[in-house]
Design an enzyme around this catalytic site. Structure first.
Site, PDB file in Angstrom:
ATOM      1  N   HIS A  37       0.841  -1.211   0.000  1.00  0.00           N
ATOM      2  CA  HIS A  37       0.000   0.000   0.000  1.00  0.00           C
ATOM      3  C   HIS A  37       0.871   1.254   0.000  1.00  0.00           C
ATOM      4  O   HIS A  37       0.565   2.233  -0.680  1.00  0.00           O
ATOM      5  CB  HIS A  37      -0.887   0.043   1.254  1.00  0.00           C
ATOM      6  CG  HIS A  37      -1.878  -1.072   1.362  1.00  0.00           C
ATOM      7  ND1 HIS A  37      -1.761  -2.091   2.275  1.00  0.00           N
ATOM      8  CD2 HIS A  37      -3.012  -1.322   0.672  1.00  0.00           C
ATOM      9  CE1 HIS A  37      -2.788  -2.917   2.158  1.00  0.00           C
ATOM     10  NE2 HIS A  37      -3.562  -2.479   1.194  1.00  0.00           N
ATOM     11  N   LYS A 149      -1.322  -6.447  -8.040  1.00  0.00           N
ATOM     12  CA  LYS A 149      -1.532  -7.793  -7.484  1.00  0.00           C
ATOM     13  C   LYS A 149      -2.956  -8.264  -7.774  1.00  0.00           C
ATOM     14  O   LYS A 149      -3.178  -9.427  -8.068  1.00  0.00           O
ATOM     15  CB  LYS A 149      -1.265  -7.821  -5.980  1.00  0.00           C
ATOM     16  CG  LYS A 149      -1.411  -9.239  -5.427  1.00  0.00           C
ATOM     17  CD  LYS A 149      -0.985  -9.344  -4.005  1.00  0.00           C
ATOM     18  CE  LYS A 149      -1.989  -8.779  -3.051  1.00  0.00           C
ATOM     19  NZ  LYS A 149      -3.231  -9.579  -2.940  1.00  0.00           N
TER      20      LYS A 149
END
Ligand code: PAF
Length: 279
Positions: A37, A149
């Site tokens: 993140h 991802k």
């Protein structure tokens, strides 16, 4: 860093951030932040004047028997990490703000959401697209950044932004991995030490299959070899290992660029996803 939970206050704060033509990048998250993140936040800092991060564990993208209740939540820790990264604003609405009583409108994802994670998790991508559309309307960013991802999610959001004319740029950020290759995920926190050690079989098998396919090996045999290696490594089951067109996500029986290997597998109660470029 401002922490805001009310939509009218959010609009005022974003309007102020956008003064003098400043660009705002949004990084939508469900919290439980890790370096993956933070790499999205750092990309946001490079491409925009201000980064807004949202944290919202979105109930509508979890199935009835999934991990919504157990999903890791630690807003204080997440907020401290984001403040350190120079994030301007944390948007942290509660469920009643995001889905007020009588909320009855949603985004429906068509063919891009039918296969892969969409097949294993019915309704998941409708929930993702609905909440991301709401986040786009709430924050009104110039740019939004998502991790590669979740390759299928990224493709779906790009398509939604185009189909519904959101008029913002969608950027994908490369997958962040631990030193042993496992893709960073908030769900890695569910793994026992033994499962965490075994989980390296997953990226290793995808990397080997991608190299084999790019080198001319038969696609079906390479996918079967990857599945066997993942199971031999300690996984309990496989949702899918597939070669897909990187943009349309159509399954490819034979290699042609641009292609991506997409996979999801389960170890104990944890479901992990990963993907790898081919060629
Ligand atoms: O990728 C995620 O964390 C979520 O699916 C997202 C994009 C924040 C929507 O809830």
């Amino acid at each position: 860093m401002q922490i805001i939970r009310d939509i009218a206050m959010l609009h005022r704060a974003v309007t102020a951030l956008k003064a003098d033509g400043k660009a705002v990048a949004l990084v939508p998250t469900m919290g439980a932040l890790h370096d993956g993140h933070l790499s999205l936040v750092r990309m946001g800092k490079r491409v925009a004047d201000h980064v807004v991060v949202s944290i919202f564990v979105n109930p509508t993208q979890f199935g009835p028997n999934e991990d919504f209740a157990a999903y890791p939540r630690d807003e204080a820790r997440d907020a401290a990490l984001l403040a350190q990264e120079g994030v301007s604003l944390l948007w942290a609405p509660d469920v009643a703000t995001m889905y007020p009583a009588g909320h009855g409108t949603h985004v429906e994802v068509a063919e891009l959401g039918a296969d892969y994670c969409g097949a294993a998790r019915p309704g998941h991508f409708d929930g993702v697209a609905t909440v991301v559309a709401k986040l786009f309307n709430q924050v009104r960013p110039d740019i939004a950044i998502f991790g590669e991802k979740d390759w299928q999610q990224l493709a779906i959001i790009r398509r939604m932004a185009r189909d519904l004319d959101f008029g913002l740029d969608i950027l994908g950020a490369p997958i962040a991995r631990d030193a042993d290759g496992l893709a960073l995920s908030s769900r890695n926190a569910y793994l026992s030490p033994e499962q965490r050690a075994a989980a390296t079989a997953f990226p290793a098998a995808l990397k080997a299959a991608a190299a084999a396919i790019a080198g001319g090996a038969d696609v079906a045999q390479s996918l079967a070899a990857a599945e066997a290696a993942i199971l031999a490594g300690g996984f309990d089951s496989i949702d899918y290992v597939a070669l897909a067109d990187a943009a349309s996500l159509e399954r490819l029986p034979a290699f042609r660029a641009p292609a991506r290997l997409l996979a999801a597998a389960r170890i104990g109660k944890t479901r992990l996803i990963d993907n790898h470029p081919v060629g």
